[in-house]
Design an enzyme around this catalytic site. Structure first.
Site: not given
Ligand code: PEP
Length: 260
Positions: A10-12, A100, A102, A172, A178, A235-236
């Site tokens: 997930n490149w957000k 998600h 966020e 998640e 994050g 994500g990150g």
């Molecule tokens: C995400 O945004 O789906 C996620 C899992 O982020 P991170 O890996 O940065 O916790």
């Protein structure tokens, strides 16, 4: 269920078209990606909307696939600022995240809406990747199992079981996204098991379940070796090539170990 191993990045809101195109090319050309895909693993990247067309173009021929980060619940209409699943399908997106954390946090997305988004995606021929997970307060109060079970039931009730038959779950925990903090391995396995059981017994479906929340090159091997974990939503670490490819390598080992 048949074994699957799926890594989704997930490149957000982090990469515009130019950077996304380069990242996609680098990933598609890497030996780790090729070995993973050849072994039957599935690699998905989720760029921001604007970067989707170039990423679709850059991964063509590689077996990597492209997902969006969200979709609207209607195919078209007076919804300024939104993107429909039908549009995503047109530009070559084969799946999309829905729900998600966020979006739940910033746009007040609800389970009802997530269900409607999943239904719209499935109708447009786009696989929903449905995110579930409890908040920090719910975790602290010992409510994880209740929250996740209720999310599954509401989302399926709204979407209809046929819309989620080809979907993926992504568990998640919201407090793990994050933050660099993850649940224990026992907690991850236990929630994934619960998701599998609930989906089977209450709804008659068996979907792959990804874990997401602070997955990195150091913890991926242990998490991906858990019996009810079918992959990771990252994500990150997914926009850091070396870290992401290290996760892909761990996924390949875990996948091979499952098959042996
Ligand atoms: C995400 O945004 O789906 C996620 C899992 O982020 P991170 O890996 O940065 O916790």
């Amino acid at each position: 269920m048949q074994q699957r191993m799926i890594i989704a990045g997930n490149w957000k809101m982090n990469v515009g078209p130019e950077q996304a195109g380069e990242l996609a090319l680098t990933l598609a050309a890497s030996d780790a990606t090729k070995a993973f895909l050849q072994a039957g693993g599935e690699l998905v990247v989720c760029p921001p909307y604007l970067s989707i067309p170039i990423v679709v173009q850059r991964v063509r021929g590689s077996n990597m696939t492209v997902a969006a980060q969200n979709c609207h619940w209607e195919p078209n209409g007076a919804y300024t600022g939104e993107i429909s699943a039908t549009m995503l399908h047109t530009v070559g997106c084969t799946s999309t995240l829905v729900g998600h954390s966020e979006q739940r946090r910033d746009q007040r997305d609800t389970d009802q809406r997530v269900g409607a988004r999943a239904r719209a995606a499935a109708r447009a021929g786009v696989q929903p990747i449905i995110c579930l997970g409890e908040t920090a307060d719910e975790y602290g109060a010992g409510l994880t199992a209740d929250v996740v079970a209720a999310q599954i039931d509401t989302i399926i009730e709204v979407a209809g079981v046929d819309s989620v038959r080809g979907a993926l779950w992504a568990y998640e925990p919201r407090w793990a996204i994050g933050t660099g903090v993850t649940p224990t391995l026992e907690e991850i396995q236990s929630v994934h098991h619960l998701i599998r059981q609930r989906s089977r017994t209450n709804h008659g479906i068996d979907l792959p379940i990804l874990y997401g929340g602070s997955v990195n090159g150091d913890n991926a091997a242990e998490i991906l070796s858990l019996s009810d974990v079918n992959g990771a939503l990252v994500g990150g670490a997914s926009i850091q090539v070396a870290h992401f490819l290290s996760i892909v390598e761990h996924a390949l080992h875990a996948f091979r170990a499952q098959g042996s």
